[in-house]
Write an enzyme that holds these catalytic residues in place. Structure first.
Site, PDB file in Angstrom:
ATOM      1  N   LEU A 170       0.864  -1.174   0.000  1.00 32.37           N
ATOM      2  CA  LEU A 170       0.000   0.000   0.000  1.00 32.37           C
ATOM      3  C   LEU A 170       0.900   1.222   0.000  1.00 32.37           C
ATOM      4  O   LEU A 170       1.972   1.223   0.619  1.00 32.37           O
ATOM      5  CB  LEU A 170      -0.915   0.022   1.233  1.00 32.37           C
ATOM      6  CG  LEU A 170      -2.081  -0.969   1.267  1.00 32.37           C
ATOM      7  CD1 LEU A 170      -2.840  -0.847   2.577  1.00 32.37           C
ATOM      8  CD2 LEU A 170      -3.019  -0.772   0.089  1.00 32.37           C
ATOM      9  N   ASP A 171       0.460   2.278  -0.681  1.00 37.23           N
ATOM     10  CA  ASP A 171       1.257   3.504  -0.743  1.00 37.23           C
ATOM     11  C   ASP A 171       1.418   4.120   0.639  1.00 37.23           C
ATOM     12  O   ASP A 171       0.651   3.837   1.565  1.00 37.23           O
ATOM     13  CB  ASP A 171       0.599   4.522  -1.684  1.00 37.23           C
ATOM     14  CG  ASP A 171       0.493   4.000  -3.108  1.00 37.23           C
ATOM     15  OD1 ASP A 171       1.330   3.154  -3.481  1.00 37.23           O
ATOM     16  OD2 ASP A 171      -0.422   4.433  -3.822  1.00 37.23           O
ATOM     17  N   PHE A 172       2.388   5.001   0.746  1.00 39.77           N
ATOM     18  CA  PHE A 172       2.685   5.684   1.999  1.00 39.77           C
ATOM     19  C   PHE A 172       1.457   6.409   2.542  1.00 39.77           C
ATOM     20  O   PHE A 172       1.195   6.401   3.747  1.00 39.77           O
ATOM     21  CB  PHE A 172       3.831   6.678   1.765  1.00 39.77           C
ATOM     22  CG  PHE A 172       4.288   7.399   3.004  1.00 39.77           C
ATOM     23  CD1 PHE A 172       4.987   6.743   4.003  1.00 39.77           C
ATOM     24  CD2 PHE A 172       4.023   8.756   3.168  1.00 39.77           C
ATOM     25  CE1 PHE A 172       5.412   7.406   5.145  1.00 39.77           C
ATOM     26  CE2 PHE A 172       4.446   9.429   4.300  1.00 39.77           C
ATOM     27  CZ  PHE A 172       5.140   8.754   5.290  1.00 39.77           C
ATOM     28  N   THR A 174      -1.732   5.707   1.774  1.00 42.63           N
ATOM     29  CA  THR A 174      -2.924   4.863   1.681  1.00 42.63           C
ATOM     30  C   THR A 174      -3.034   4.023   2.947  1.00 42.63           C
ATOM     31  O   THR A 174      -2.037   3.491   3.442  1.00 42.63           O
ATOM     32  CB  THR A 174      -2.857   3.947   0.449  1.00 42.63           C
ATOM     33  OG1 THR A 174      -2.764   4.755  -0.732  1.00 42.63           O
ATOM     34  CG2 THR A 174      -4.094   3.075   0.353  1.00 42.63           C
TER      35      THR A 174
END
Length: 322
Positions: A170-172, A174
């Site tokens: 997961l993105d930073f 998100t």
């Protein structure tokens, strides 16, 4: 008559003071009363044990029996069995100072190096562990970050003789559901495209998405790294300038959901993963908490993904003598 000699006076036995009872922690009491679920662990709020300076509990692995090298490496979280076989064929795996061969057996106590680096080999004497983690925004899914940002791995339970493998990323910025396991082979199956596992997200955008844009996102659009499309797109309501949508897709490319919304001119202000394959984000699992699957759940998961061989054999009960 002569007087009898006096007997030496015996010293009384020293009194042994009883140890003071260990005080009950408030967390233990709350858990016994059912106010804190036993399967949910909040590493940030739990008290630090005296023997472990970190916030994570340790899990000691029991000794294992000899196994095929590529299988043991895959179980240790280094990749799939096929990837481990390729490393062995390339001569990049060393056992006890000698180059390893395909099909070689390794035992507890053997020194195994991959690319010159000593690794802790995990044997299948016990079930793999699987946990669900509610990732908050502001954590990176990586152990090595040049910017030294907070890592999700710092919040996971600690182990001796194993390591956590992230199932996807997961993105930073998100939040939401992340899966981790101690089995590299299981992680590979959960991410493999042929299993077609759905990823579902709650997305908040500024303004509303037009019907034409929804149609484009469902039929497919072209991104810089190839075509992409949502499998489902539902309106979830909202207030003011913010509007929520529930979307799903069957792949997990870098920033794919954000880039898809940006392609139709929408600005994503919040993104949260709420499902990965058969696992929804548990409603009672708060940000920064983990929930570990129980053995029955893990065994079912292994069976569903054709990994029954990772289930250790149970010792047969002897019939009582008559």
């Amino acid at each position: 008559m002569p007087a009898e000699p006096r007997k030496p006076r015996q010293k009384p036995a020293p009194r042994v003071r009883a140890a003071a009872p260990t005080p009950l922690r408030q967390e233990d009491v709350r858990e016994d009363l059912g106010e804190v679920p036993a399967t949910s662990v909040s590493p940030r709020r739990s008290p630090r044990p005296a023997h472990d300076p970190s916030k994570r509990g340790r899990h000691q692995e029991a000794p294992g029996k000899p196994e095929r090298l590529h299988k043991a490496l895959a179980q240790s979280g280094l990749g799939s069995r096929r990837e481990m076989e390729a490393l062995i064929i390339d001569g990049r795996v060393n056992v006890n100072g000698e180059t390893a061969s395909v099909g070689q057996l390794v035992s507890p106590g053997d020194r195994v190096k991959v690319n010159g680096r000593l690794v802790q080999v995990k044997f299948s004497n016990r079930l793999p562990r699987v946990i669900l983690y509610h990732k908050p925004e502001g954590e990176i899914v990586s152990r090595d970050d040049p910017e030294h940002r907070p890592s999700v791995f710092n919040a996971l339970p600690r182990m001796a003789g194993g390591r956590w493998v992230a199932v996807g990323r997961l993105d930073f910025n998100t939040s939401g559901l992340l899966l981790f396991t101690t089995s590299g082979e299981l992680a590979n199956r959960l991410m493999h495209p042929r299993y077609n596992l759905v990823r579902e997200y709650a997305v908040r955008v500024l303004g509303e998405i037009s019907d034409e844009s929804k149609k484009r996102l469902l039929e497919g659009i072209e991104l810089e790294d190839g075509p992409a499309q949502f499998a489902s797109f539902e309106d979830a309501g909202g207030q003011g300038v913010n509007h929520w949508y529930r979307v799903s897709l069957f792949e997990g490319r870098n920033r794919e959901v954000r880039r898809m919304f940006e392609s139709v001119g929408a600005v994503v202000s919040r993104l949260m993963r709420v499902r990965y394959g058969p696992f929804p984000l548990p409603p009672g699992l708060r940000r920064g908490q983990v929930r570990e699957l129980d053995p029955a759940e893990v065994e079912k998961l292994l069976a569903d993904f054709d990994l029954g061989e990772l289930t250790p054999e149970r010792p047969q009960r002897r019939s009582p003598r008559r």
